[in-house]
Structure formats: C-alpha cells, structure tokens
Enzyme design. Structure first.
Site, PDB file in Angstrom:
ATOM      1  N   GLU A  21       4.262   9.110  11.901  1.00  0.00           N
ATOM      2  CA  GLU A  21       3.631   8.629  10.677  1.00  0.00           C
ATOM      3  C   GLU A  21       3.153   7.197  10.868  1.00  0.00           C
ATOM      4  OE1 GLU A  21       6.692  11.032   7.671  1.00  0.00           O
ATOM      5  OE2 GLU A  21       6.467   8.855   7.523  1.00  0.00           O
ATOM      6  N   LYS A  23       2.997   3.440  10.030  1.00  0.00           N
ATOM      7  CA  LYS A  23       3.917   2.486   9.406  1.00  0.00           C
ATOM      8  C   LYS A  23       3.111   1.500   8.575  1.00  0.00           C
ATOM      9  CE  LYS A  23       7.702  -0.697  10.264  1.00  0.00           C
ATOM     10  NZ  LYS A  23       7.307  -1.560   9.124  1.00  0.00           N
ATOM     11  N   ASP A  25       3.293  -1.798   5.793  1.00  0.00           N
ATOM     12  CA  ASP A  25       4.179  -2.903   5.434  1.00  0.00           C
ATOM     13  C   ASP A  25       3.912  -3.331   4.009  1.00  0.00           C
ATOM     14  OD1 ASP A  25       6.107  -4.774   5.650  1.00  0.00           O
ATOM     15  OD2 ASP A  25       5.307  -5.726   7.446  1.00  0.00           O
ATOM     16  N   ARG A  28       9.385  -1.471   0.271  1.00  0.00           N
ATOM     17  CA  ARG A  28      10.076  -0.186   0.315  1.00  0.00           C
ATOM     18  C   ARG A  28      10.582   0.114  -1.085  1.00  0.00           C
ATOM     19  NH1 ARG A  28      13.010   2.543   4.329  1.00  0.00           N
ATOM     20  NH2 ARG A  28      13.471   4.639   3.551  1.00  0.00           N
ATOM     21  N   ARG A  43      14.506  -1.888  -2.194  1.00  0.00           N
ATOM     22  CA  ARG A  43      15.655  -1.652  -1.326  1.00  0.00           C
ATOM     23  C   ARG A  43      16.847  -2.514  -1.737  1.00  0.00           C
ATOM     24  NH1 ARG A  43      13.306  -3.193   4.422  1.00  0.00           N
ATOM     25  NH2 ARG A  43      15.421  -2.813   5.105  1.00  0.00           N
ATOM     26  N   GLU A  77       6.512   3.420   0.104  1.00  0.00           N
ATOM     27  CA  GLU A  77       6.177   2.004   0.255  1.00  0.00           C
ATOM     28  C   GLU A  77       5.070   1.650  -0.730  1.00  0.00           C
ATOM     29  OE1 GLU A  77       7.239  -1.249   3.094  1.00  0.00           O
ATOM     30  OE2 GLU A  77       7.852   0.848   3.086  1.00  0.00           O
ATOM     31  N   PHE A 118       6.470   8.921   1.649  1.00  0.00           N
ATOM     32  CA  PHE A 118       6.723   9.558   2.950  1.00  0.00           C
ATOM     33  C   PHE A 118       7.973  10.421   2.974  1.00  0.00           C
ATOM     34  CE2 PHE A 118       8.068   5.028   3.529  1.00  0.00           C
ATOM     35  CZ  PHE A 118       9.441   5.230   3.579  1.00  0.00           C
ATOM     36  N   ASP A 438     -34.599  -3.607  -6.685  1.00  0.00           N
ATOM     37  CA  ASP A 438     -34.674  -4.735  -5.764  1.00  0.00           C
ATOM     38  C   ASP A 438     -35.424  -5.854  -6.461  1.00  0.00           C
ATOM     39  OD1 ASP A 438     -34.615  -6.391  -3.590  1.00  0.00           O
ATOM     40  OD2 ASP A 438     -35.999  -5.219  -2.361  1.00  0.00           O
ATOM     41  N   ASP A 529     -40.631  -3.918  -8.187  1.00  0.00           N
ATOM     42  CA  ASP A 529     -41.197  -2.877  -7.315  1.00  0.00           C
ATOM     43  C   ASP A 529     -40.511  -1.539  -7.590  1.00  0.00           C
ATOM     44  OD1 ASP A 529     -42.418  -1.394  -5.414  1.00  0.00           O
ATOM     45  OD2 ASP A 529     -41.744  -2.562  -3.700  1.00  0.00           O
TER      46      ASP A 529
END
Length: 612
Positions: A21, A23, A25, A28, A43, A77, A118, A438, A529
C-alpha cells in the site's frame, strides 16, 4: 485504542504473502461511526473532529447509505493530498494546529482533507481485527463499492472518504511512488491480523529516501545530535541535525573527531569547522529541517566546498526512471533566473492541478529550444523519438501527443515545451467540453478592460445560475472557463451564448468593448472574440507556463481576486506551487460543476429569442 504500527526496514519484503500500500503521512486516525455518533480519534486518543469538520459533514451526507453497515470502526490517515501517491505533510500539520472555526472553514473550502481508509476493525458491530489482512481488505473493497466511494486515493473528487488500494507487485507500486515523489510503501502480510498497540513485523514500512551531501558543524553534548550544513555561496547554510543510522562505533568516532578539531565549545555544543562530510538520507525538506534524517555513509571523497545548497536543492526531488533530463542547469528565463531543472520541478509539483485539464486533449505546444533567449516554434506532431510512455492519437494527418501522465509532462518539459495549448473538447467529445471567453486587451496597459469585462460576465453568469472559472492568460488578458456536460451541446449551441455575451458587453460599454475583427478599427477597445470558440481552436491550459520574460503562468484565480489591484506579473513559476498549497486551487470544483452545469435552460431561452 492504540494503533497497530509498521516496522521500518531498509529492504522491502518481496514475494508471495505480501501486498503493498502507499504510505501517506498525516494524522493516524480511528473513525467510529454508529447510528447516533461519529468520532475521529488520533493515535493519542484526542478528537480530530474540530480540526477536520469536512470529514464529519461528508459522513453525515451518506449516513443513510451507511446505516446497514453500522457500527463501523475504520482505521486510516487524515491527509491533504498533493496527488494520488503523496500527501502534503506540512499542510495537514498546519491544519491540525488550528483552533479558529472560521479559519478552519476557510482552509477546508480551499484544500479539503481526506480520510484515507486502509483497515477495518469493526463491521456491522462485529470485531474484524482477528480476520486476515486480505479478508479485511476485501470487506472494505465491497463496502466502498456499494457506497460508491473512491476505491483509491483521488484528488479530483470531492468525496472526503477514500480507500487505500493495494498492489500485489512491489515494483509496480514503487515506480509510482518514485514518479509522484510519494513518501513510501507499507508492505502487509496477507494473513496478518490487526494487533492493537503493536509495532509489528507483519507490516513493514519502506521509505522513499532522498540523499544530501553535507558537513558537520556541531555536536550536541546533551542529546548526541550532529548539526549539519551546506554552503550557500560563501555562507554556511544549516539544514538540520542527525542522530539515527550510525553504528555505535561510527557515532563515537565522529564525536571524537569533532572534539579533537573543535573551534569552540560551550555548555551545550562542541563546534567544528567545515571538514567532515556525510551523506544523509531523509524524507523531505520541511520548515527548514530535514524530515527523518538517517546517516547513510561518510564521504571522504568530498570536500565541504562540494556540499552546496544548489546540489541539495536538486537532490530534493527524485526524477523518475525513464525520464531523461538533459542540460539541467540550462537557463530558460533570465529575470528571474530559472533553469530547466527548476522548470521540471515546477511541472512535477503542479501536475496534480494541471494534468486534469490537458488529459485526453490533443496537444499543441510551443517549444523554446534556447529558452527565452531564442526563437520558439509550434509543434503538433509527436516526434519519432518520443518514448513509449507518450500516448498519441491520429487526427486527420497529425499525430497529436496526449499528455495523460506525469512522465509525459516531464518529458515535454525536458523538450522545453513551455506553453501547453489544448482544444475546447476532449478526444471522446462530440462537441465542446467547455466554453472559454478569451478577454484579450490591445496591450498590457489596457489590462483593466479585461478586469471590467470579466466582472460584467460574472454578473450575467450569476443571474443565469451558471458557474464560471477565471484565470489569467499569462500574457496580457483574462480567460473565463464555463465547463459543460460532455456530448450534450454543439459549437453552434455555444456560439449562440458567446455572441449573446459579446453583444451584451458592446451594448453595455461600446467605448470599452468591440466585436470588430479588423485591428485597425478597434482603437484601444477590448476585442470580444466569440468566433474563436470553435472546433480546432485552442486555449492555453490552466497552470501552463508562458513564454514571457517574467516566467508567467496561466493562473487560476478566485473571483474575489479580480479587482483593480490584480496584475498578470503576480503569478509566476516561482510562486505558483506555494500559492496552490496555501490557497488551494480555484479550479478544484471544475469537474464537479461540469456534471451539473445548467446550460440547457439558458440555451433554450436563447433559441426561442432567436426565433422571435
């Protein structure tokens, strides 16, 4: 509840029995969902709901769909994605420290967080932690499929809960991690159970290290850290400190050498002159420090003068395998001074925001073989020497490049394709995929005319309940994109609308705007235009660089930035990535709006009035 944690190794496990998987950052997080409650716990068992309210809001929006599967406990995460293989560590850290509800709301509107799931610890109230990794993952895949949630990380959708998918082939995933500059991989044993609070060898993390050559400047007597630096010109430039990765005898020897050659000492530090060169591996450069630095080896073959900031800068990004970079130091712009490698870094960092707007569109590029120091040329046909990863499509007699992946974008950058121009439709479209106005004034001095025109158009769009997205052209004007549902409208349909807007502006201020095609008859008025929006015509892609002396970018804007203080020169290669990371992309909702843009009632109104 304490999370199960992976063990860091410097060699990835391979072979049968391991899945892989990406990872990411961030924070968590355990997500607990019952019929009456939602919680996001870190956590350290702190609630994350106040800092990331958009995740709770999204869960509430799908609560009815979730009901048959509750209670649920998800492991994952919280991140802010840069691309599908990399999260922005700095951005999520800043969000996590915020306390103001208003400021948090402003931030998540611009750069919404995602909860990347996950693992699954409870499903319909049943504890699933004792099931095998593969069984848990299959339940999650089935759940996300039924909920119609993304089955892999995706920056182009507004769904805040997404699944982290797995790969059976390490090399397949690793090539993507290198390509997209991801943090690394977590290898997971397919039969492993979920073990609370354990740092397990059933989960192995393998990181995408960068390397830097540097020299030691000081030794911290209190904690054993070595401070390291590089030369920036004649100045010593500190880049961080390192403790881990040394063998005991290596650390002891290095400390002894520093003490023997010290230039000064106080209660905390022993200072050393530049002389001892090291090679350090690290994850990224963050807030003036190396993230997760580890000693790799001594570099007795180097002198401190070889350890420079320029080399450190270029070593921060690994160029993907298969993308050849020739003459990386070649200057492309003079003022500001920008090299080819710096331009490639820009393309790499801006790619998540640029690629969606060139994908599956026949590409016309303007190449500058000598940078801004020589003559450019247009190119439509893909050259014979293009590598295999470059996709093409034949339209009439032209073999167009399709810039559908990051490798192709970087290859184009190495070919010094500075400007990327795309048609108004994709290769799957039967008609226009968008309308673009434009607004091109006669010169930069008349840029206020483009601002005035865009504000008038925004007023009309608001009245018609249409959503437009505005960007600078990167040259001297502004451009308004109005996304349309695919294969529902023709260019004849959109011509009714563009001519209606043009006529309105001319009637509103004939001294400022004109539809006169002959330049000599326009005076200093802005030419609308509306004929330019047609099959086969092109427009500069959002976030593309321009061949202008100040290294400008076709920069997406927020509408509240469009006022008399706006200047084209504000938006360059040098500040665009930082701007997007700080403010988010003004075009982030483009494809969401595209699906539901209510253009049909407007078109029917115009057709009825035309008959009259």
């Amino acid at each position: 509840m304490k999370p199960m944690l992976p063990t860091l190794q410097f060699d990835p496990p391979k072979g049968n029995g391991w899945y892989y998987e990406t990872k990411f950052d961030g924070f968590r997080c355990f997500c607990f969902i019952t019929k009456s409650e939602i919680s996001l716990m870190s956590r350290n068992e702190n609630t994350l709901l106040p800092q990331f309210p958009e995740i709770q809001q999204f869960i509430l929006s799908i609560k009815d769909k979730l009901a048959p599967y509750l209670p649920l406990i998800l492991d994952g995460e919280i991140v802010i994605l840069e691309n599908q293989f990399k999260s922005d560590f700095g951005a999520v850290q800043v969000r996590g420290r915020m306390r103001s509800e208003q400021k948090i709301k402003e931030e998540y509107v611009k750069r919404p967080s995602k909860f990347l799931v996950f693992d699954l610890l409870s499903f319909k109230g049943e504890d699933t932690s004792s099931k095998s990794y593969l069984d848990r993952k299959n339940i999650l895949f089935d759940l996300f499929t039924k909920l119609q949630l993304p089955l892999k990380p995706n920056t182009e959708t507004d769904e805040n809960i997404q699944l982290v998918n797995y790969y059976q082939d390490f090399d397949e995933l690793w090539s993507q991690i290198i390509l997209y500059d991801g943090e690394g991989i977590v290898a997971k044993n397919v039969s492993s159970i979920w073990e609370e609070g354990k740092r397990s060898t059933s989960w192995i993390k393998y990181k995408n290290w960068k390397m830097v050559s540097c020299f030691v400047t000081a030794y911290d007597k209190e904690n054993g850290y070595f401070h390291v630096a590089v030369y920036q010109g004649e100045d010593i430039y500190p880049i961080g400190l390192v403790l881990f990765g040394f063998k005991p005898e290596e650390k002891q020897t290095l400390a002894q050498i520093v003490k023997q050659n010290k230039t000064a000492e106080d209660n905390k530090f022993v200072y050393a002159p530049p002389g001892i060169c090291l090679e350090i591996k690290y994850l990224e450069w963050y807030e003036g420090q190396l993230r997760e630095p580890h000693f790799y080896q001594f570099r007795f073959d180097l002198s401190p003068e070889d350890c420079t900031y320029d080399k450190f800068y270029f070593q921060q990004k690994n160029i993907p395998v298969g993308v050849e970079v020739t003459h990386p130091d070649k200057p492309l712009w003079k003022n500001p001074l920008i090299s080819k490698m710096e331009y490639l870094f820009y393309l790499r960092e801006i790619s998540p925001y640029l690629l969606p707007f060139v994908r599956n569109r026949t590409l016309t590029v303007i190449r500058y073989p000598h940078g801004l120091f020589g003559e450019p040329f247009y190119q439509k046909n893909c050259p014979d020497y293009a590598p295999n990863f470059v996709n093409t499509i034949k339209v009439e007699d032209i073999n167009y490049i399709l810039c559908n992946n990051l490798k192709t974008l970087l290859w184009l950058g190495n070919q010094l394709a500075i400007e990327l121009h795309v048609p108004f439709q994709t290769i799957q479209s039967n008609g226009p995929s968008e309308i673009v106005f434009d607004l091109d004034p006669p010169s930069k001095d008349e840029f206020p005319l483009a601002i005035k025109a865009s504000i008038y158009i925004k007023e009309i769009l608001d009245q018609l309940k249409l959503t437009g997205f505005i960007k600078t052209s990167g040259s001297k004007g502004l451009q308004i994109h109005i996304p349309l549902p695919e294969n529902e409208f023709s260019y004849d349909d959109t011509r009714l609308f563009t001519s209606f807007i043009a006529d309105f502006l001319v009637s509103k201020e004939p001294e400022s705007f004109t539809i006169e095609r002959l330049k000599k008859n326009r005076g200093n008025r802005l030419y609308i235009d509306y004929v330019q929006h047609a099959e086969g015509k092109t427009i500069i892609a959002p976030y593309s660089a321009r061949g202008r002396e100040w290294a400008s970018v076709a920069a997406p804007l927020y509408w509240d930035e469009v006022d008399e203080k706006l200047k084209i020169e504000q938006f360059t290669i040098q500040n665009m990535v930082e701007r997007v990371k700080r403010l988010g992309s003004p075009f982030q909702d483009y494809f969401k709006i595209k699906e539901n843009q209510p253009f049909e009632p407007v078109l029917q109104f115009l057709k009825q009035n035309k008959k009259r």
